[in-house]
Design an enzyme around this catalytic site. Sequence first.
Site, PDB file in Angstrom:
ATOM      1  N   GLU A 177       0.696  -2.277  -1.372  1.00 55.83           N
ATOM      2  CA  GLU A 177       0.318  -3.686  -1.179  1.00 55.83           C
ATOM      3  C   GLU A 177       0.172  -4.409  -2.522  1.00 55.83           C
ATOM      4  O   GLU A 177      -0.928  -4.527  -3.063  1.00 55.83           O
ATOM      5  CB  GLU A 177      -0.989  -3.824  -0.398  1.00 55.83           C
ATOM      6  CG  GLU A 177      -1.345  -5.286  -0.118  1.00 55.83           C
ATOM      7  CD  GLU A 177      -2.678  -5.462   0.592  1.00 55.83           C
ATOM      8  OE1 GLU A 177      -2.995  -6.609   0.969  1.00 55.83           O
ATOM      9  OE2 GLU A 177      -3.406  -4.470   0.765  1.00 55.83           O
ATOM     10  N   LYS A 214       3.295  -3.778   2.231  1.00 58.39           N
ATOM     11  CA  LYS A 214       2.471  -4.876   2.737  1.00 58.39           C
ATOM     12  C   LYS A 214       2.547  -5.997   1.712  1.00 58.39           C
ATOM     13  O   LYS A 214       2.048  -5.869   0.592  1.00 58.39           O
ATOM     14  CB  LYS A 214       1.022  -4.426   2.960  1.00 58.39           C
ATOM     15  CG  LYS A 214       0.137  -5.543   3.521  1.00 58.39           C
ATOM     16  CD  LYS A 214      -1.212  -5.031   3.990  1.00 58.39           C
ATOM     17  CE  LYS A 214      -2.070  -6.176   4.524  1.00 58.39           C
ATOM     18  NZ  LYS A 214      -3.352  -5.720   5.116  1.00 58.39           N
TER      19      LYS A 214
END
Length: 295
Positions: A177, A214
């Site tokens: 992420e 992500k």
Amino acid sequence: MTDTAMADRIKTGAGFIAALDQSGGSTPKALRLYGIEEDAYNGDAEMFALIHDMRCRIMTAPDFTSAKVLGAILFERTMRDTVDGVPVPTYLWEQRGVVPFLKIDKGLEDKADGAQIMKPMPGLEALLADAKAMGVFGTKERSVIHEANAAGIKAVVAQQFDVAKTVCKAGLVPIIEPEVDINSPSKAEAETILKQEIAAHLDTLGDGETVMLKLTIPTEDCLYVDLADHPKVLRVVALSGGYSTDDACERLARNPKMIASFSRALAEGLTHQMSEAEFNTALGANIDKIFNASK
């Protein structure tokens, strides 16, 4: 068999990944939005007990099932806690059909070169072993990019993939992420650089090394389609990044190869004071919006 079933669910299932992983720093804000002010509790133990109660209320709601929710990202305390006397990862998978993930990062370093890398993670291997033993499928680790600075973005992505290899070695699937700040004046430029760096690192992954991504919903629609199609990427999910639920869903719907992994947007409008019927209705409406945007 369970790992294979979870992987198939994440790779091909319809739905989104719920982010229930607020940590110590973000918990007071989450509780305020939930209608619980800081003067209502004393110390971390009471604070975390209240946020756990909120998470349990979400996880046990009628609409929080595999019909629309693919997975859930957990804070470590949540992973080690229970729902109705059942360990949370077991409850999610066996009773809800929802794949459990674990947030493993310990927060962010100070900004350097327009970005924030992750703080050291002492005891990571032991934590990963515990997560694997408890039936967790994967992990999530967050960095933040504030501007289109190539050096900063390169450092973020290199660290993310280093950690990802450790996670893969432990038999788990990492969600990488590298969040791009939605308020960055150079957001689009930063995302172009980020995509190039991620693509280069994906090509270095070896056998048995599969990741998820992500990413902030991009300024340029469909920017990450090529990454979603990469053989080393199980799924690409989107963070809401501060957008309202409606705004995030509208933006996400324009990116057909991304599904949602929302935290604040999932809990938008939910309060401690609601009756169970009111709470379940409001949560169900949020789940429907996010699910439809993730199709």
